[in-house]
Scaffold this motif. Structure first.
Motif, PDB file in Angstrom:
ATOM      1  N   PRO A  58       0.831  -1.210   0.000  1.00 37.79           N
ATOM      2  CA  PRO A  58       0.000   0.000   0.000  1.00 37.79           C
ATOM      3  C   PRO A  58       0.861   1.253   0.000  1.00 37.79           C
ATOM      4  O   PRO A  58       2.086   1.192   0.147  1.00 37.79           O
ATOM      5  CB  PRO A  58      -0.782  -0.131   1.305  1.00 37.79           C
ATOM      6  N   ALA A  59       0.220   2.402  -0.137  1.00 35.53           N
ATOM      7  CA  ALA A  59       0.925   3.680  -0.097  1.00 35.53           C
ATOM      8  C   ALA A  59       1.516   3.912   1.290  1.00 35.53           C
ATOM      9  O   ALA A  59       1.000   3.402   2.293  1.00 35.53           O
ATOM     10  CB  ALA A  59      -0.031   4.809  -0.457  1.00 35.53           C
ATOM     11  N   ASP A  62       0.824   8.663   6.066  1.00 37.76           N
ATOM     12  CA  ASP A  62       1.070  10.087   6.220  1.00 37.76           C
ATOM     13  C   ASP A  62       2.035  10.303   7.380  1.00 37.76           C
ATOM     14  O   ASP A  62       1.910   9.689   8.430  1.00 37.76           O
ATOM     15  CB  ASP A  62      -0.251  10.814   6.490  1.00 37.76           C
ATOM     16  N   GLU A  87       7.654   5.170  -1.491  1.00 32.90           N
ATOM     17  CA  GLU A  87       7.517   5.299  -2.940  1.00 32.90           C
ATOM     18  C   GLU A  87       8.885   5.418  -3.581  1.00 32.90           C
ATOM     19  O   GLU A  87       9.731   6.212  -3.141  1.00 32.90           O
ATOM     20  CB  GLU A  87       6.663   6.512  -3.302  1.00 32.90           C
ATOM     21  N   SER A  90       7.976   5.431  -8.820  1.00 31.27           N
ATOM     22  CA  SER A  90       6.527   5.316  -9.049  1.00 31.27           C
ATOM     23  C   SER A  90       5.952   3.987  -8.577  1.00 31.27           C
ATOM     24  O   SER A  90       4.886   3.560  -9.049  1.00 31.27           O
ATOM     25  CB  SER A  90       6.202   5.529 -10.543  1.00 31.27           C
ATOM     26  N   ARG A  91       6.640   3.311  -7.674  1.00 29.71           N
ATOM     27  CA  ARG A  91       6.145   2.069  -7.073  1.00 29.71           C
ATOM     28  C   ARG A  91       6.250   2.180  -5.559  1.00 29.71           C
ATOM     29  O   ARG A  91       7.056   2.946  -5.034  1.00 29.71           O
ATOM     30  CB  ARG A  91       6.967   0.851  -7.542  1.00 29.71           C
ATOM     31  N   PHE A  92       5.442   1.398  -4.874  1.00 29.05           N
ATOM     32  CA  PHE A  92       5.540   1.313  -3.420  1.00 29.05           C
ATOM     33  C   PHE A  92       6.361   0.083  -3.079  1.00 29.05           C
ATOM     34  O   PHE A  92       5.974  -1.053  -3.415  1.00 29.05           O
ATOM     35  CB  PHE A  92       4.156   1.233  -2.779  1.00 29.05           C
TER      36      PHE A  92
END
Length: 218
Positions: A58-59, A62, A87, A90-92
């Motif tokens: 997942p991302a 925060d 990240e 452009s990938r996690f």
């Protein structure tokens, strides 16, 4: 590195929310602080539940949600290394967050293998390539790695870390969620190894060398 005390957190993978993961981390941090530890390393992807997956992550969370860990690092004068997605291209991907008393927000890195730490915990170099082929700066005094592996991969991993310790004359601390967290000294000699369970594995470097202990988390 005289009288330097370090610790690895070990516990079975958890399936829960990020907020609960942070709370769980704080319990280990408080226990490590009560034993005067200056460095605490968590297993791979610890803020995601200590999964061993490398794809479909997942991302990243925060940074505001991680402030309790930054506050704890400042309060206890402790460097904390936790695992989380980051990240990259452009990938996690799998990464780490470093919380230290001298920084207000965590530093995040994409990484595959671990981090080298210099004396007094003021310098950290994250290792993203195979560590066996790296040029080791003699200023580094400890290599740390967070994992979440089980047999048979665990045996291969621990053997590789022991050889690495001996090759570069550097102490190695491994936090593994699924058991057998360990500390090796600069000659590759095993100082302490855990079984399974929720615990802190600690190591203390004095003028006489390394000593280790296992502290159950109650």
């Amino acid at each position: 590195m005289s009288h330097w005390k370090i610790a690895a957190a070990q516990y079975e993978p958890l399936q829960t929310t990020l907020a609960e993961h942070v709370t769980h981390h704080l319990k280990f941090i408080e226990k490590a602080a009560s034993h005067r530890c200056e460095l605490l390393v968590f297993p791979s992807l610890s803020l995601l539940g200590c999964t061993d997956q490398d794809d479909s992550l997942p991302a990243p969370p925060d940074s505001a949600l991680l402030q309790p860990l930054a506050y704890a690092a400042a309060t206890y004068r402790m460097t904390i290394i936790a695992g989380l997605p980051v990240e990259h291209h452009s990938r996690f991907v799998k990464g780490i967050a470093v919380f230290s008393p001298w920084i207000s927000s965590p530093l995040t890195f994409h990484q595959s293998h671990g981090a080298c730490i210099a004396r007094h915990l003021k310098t950290i170099s994250v290792v993203d390539e195979q560590p066996e082929g790296m040029d080791m700066d003699p200023a580094f005094s400890l290599f740390t790695t967070g994992q979440s592996v089980s047999e048979p991969n665990l045996l291969a991993s621990t053997s590789r870390l022991q050889r690495f310790s001996h090759q570069f004359a550097i102490a190695v601390l491994m936090a593994n969620a699924r058991g057998s967290s360990a500390l090796w000294d600069e000659s590759g000699q095993l100082i302490v190894r855990a079984d399974r369970g929720s615990l802190l594995l600690t190591g203390q470097r004095t003028a006489q060398g390394w000593q280790g202990d296992i502290i159950p988390l109650r």
